[in-house]
Motif scaffolding. Structure first.
Motif, short mmCIF file in Angstrom:
data_model
loop_
_atom_site.label_atom_id
_atom_site.label_comp_id
_atom_site.label_asym_id
_atom_site.label_seq_id
_atom_site.Cartn_x
_atom_site.Cartn_y
_atom_site.Cartn_z
N HIS A 235 0.81 -1.39 -0.02
CA HIS A 235 0.16 0.06 -0.01
C HIS A 235 0.72 1.21 -0.09
CE1 HIS A 235 -3.41 -2.47 0.15
NE2 HIS A 235 -2.89 -3.37 1.03
N CYS A 245 -7.80 1.88 -4.36
CA CYS A 245 -7.39 0.53 -4.05
C CYS A 245 -8.27 0.06 -2.79
CB CYS A 245 -5.95 0.64 -3.24
SG CYS A 245 -5.41 -0.84 -2.37
N CYS A 247 -7.76 -0.45 0.00
CA CYS A 247 -7.51 -0.01 1.50
C CYS A 247 -8.17 1.52 1.55
CB CYS A 247 -5.92 -0.22 1.46
SG CYS A 247 -5.20 1.28 0.42
N CYS A 252 -1.82 2.48 -5.14
CA CYS A 252 -0.94 1.66 -4.30
C CYS A 252 -0.33 0.58 -5.34
CB CYS A 252 -1.90 0.72 -3.48
SG CYS A 252 -2.46 1.94 -2.26
ZN LIG Z 1 -3.82 0.26 -0.79
#
Ligand SMILES: [Zn+2]
Length: 380
Positions: A235, A245, A247, A252
């Motif tokens: 990340h 992403c 996340c 990332c």
């Molecule tokens: Zn990420």
């Protein structure tokens, strides 16, 4: 008799040195660790008495006046029979090793599901297949693990939260010690103690697969960070304004270089909605320039990612591995190396960069190494 809690720091250091460098003379151990010969003799004695170390016959003494005998110290490798098991979503892979992490047996057990109950039952079956006499067990899990507590805090791929895996497995197996660690950290430990990183005080291991994992050793010890998340290289941003992403961030490394990202990009190019990684590799190898470019972009991003780590930390050794790399090594390794060489500054580029394939038994061996480390270093 197992090692009790009383092994002093000097004893840990001596055991580690003999384990990773042995057979070695006491004189070498003393010099290497900056300890007196008296101290080495003092901490070696209980390890010999407990059957972990032995003195090999002195081969260097040739006669009167030839000096003190060297009597090299060696590990009695069969003193313990260690099992290591890697847990994945659909399978358990297990090995047994000796004290120097040499693999003796390998077995696999498929999992009907990855509930805690099924995984624990599968571990029991796998240990039966590996045979009796196992003295210690290490488990490696894809997720966030509190190694000291044997607790899997969060393993999204398995759907686990706060599972006291170490205690649960110790109860059913009645083994005196069950160690648990994150799978990438376990593999990193394995490379550090018994692989290409032996003797290195700093090592970075990066795995390229469905995710991008990263294990860090600094000053000879694993780096976990204040909250256990150090090493989330997947990340790190490698493309400003890049793809979103899962996340919550964007650009990332995982959005470009994970196997899912690679396959997804080539599916879009080809219109083949069910294309597999193997088919994506086949496209690129058959001369499909656009598919080749996807792999090269991924490899370039991995190279940029590891150069960032090298520039920040200046490690001695970097290992790049994982199933994504294994499937497409010919397509990726040159670009990884080129990007690393281009982006790494000054002496940081002196880091040894090893690209290697890792088999499932290698991952399981990492779990066994965690058990070996805990035998020597913890007071559990
Ligand atoms: Zn990420």
């Amino acid at each position: 008799m197992y090692l009790d809690n009383s092994l002093p720091p000097a004893g840990v250091a001596v055991f580690y040195t003999v384990l990773t460098q042995g057979p070695v003379s006491r004189r070498h151990v003393a010099r290497h660790l900056g300890l007196s010969m008296t101290m080495v003799a003092k901490v070696t004695r209980p390890l010999i008495d407990a059957g972990y170390l032995e003195e090999l016959p002195d081969k260097e003494r040739t006669g009167p006046g030839a000096g003190r005998p060297a009597s090299p110290l060696a590990v009695r490798t069969h003193r313990e029979r260690i099992a290591g098991i890697k847990v994945t979503v659909n399978e358990l892979t297990g090995v047994t090793t000796d004290l120097t992490a040499q693999i003796r047996e390998e077995e696999r057990v498929p999992l009907p599901s990855c509930t805690v109950h099924e995984v624990i039952a599968g571990i029991g079956t796998l240990l039966d297949k590996l045979g009796g006499g196992i003295t210690r067990l290490g488990l490696s899990v894809p997720g966030d693990v509190d190694r000291r507590a044997g607790l899997v805090r969060h393993a999204p791929m398995l759907g686990w939260h706060d599972v006291p895996l170490g205690d649960l497995v110790a109860t059913i197996t009645r083994l005196p010690s069950v160690s648990v660690e994150n799978d990438v950290k376990a593999l990193t430990a394995s490379e550090h103690w018994f692989g290409v990183g032996v003797g290195a005080t700093s090592l970075v291991l990066v795995t390229v697969g469905t995710g991008i994992g990263c294990g860090l050793i600094l000053g000879g010890s694993p780096l976990g960070g204040a909250y256990g998340v150090a090493g989330e290289l997947g990340h790190a941003t490698v493309e400003l304004g890049g793809k979103p992403c899962y996340c919550g961030g964007s650009g990332c490394l995982e959005t470009i270089a994970s196997t899912d990202a690679i396959v997804s990009a080539i599916r879009q190019q080809t219109g083949e909605a069910h294309l597999t990684l193997e088919q994506a590799v086949a496209h690129a190898r058959s001369g499909d320039a656009a598919a080749r470019e996807v792999f090269e972009k991924a490899a370039n991003a991995v190279g940029v990612g590891i150069s960032t780590v090298a520039n920040l930390l200046g490690p001695e050794q970097i290992v790049v591995t994982g199933e994504g790399l294994a499937a497409a090594r010919d397509l990726m390794e040159p670009a990884v190396r080129t990007a690393f060489a281009t982006q790494t500054i000054g002496s940081a580029a002196r880091a040894r960069l090893t690209v290697r394939e890792t088999s499932f038994p290698d991952w399981a061996r990492g779990a066994a190494v965690i058990a070996i480390q805990d035998l020597i270093t913890t007071s559990r």
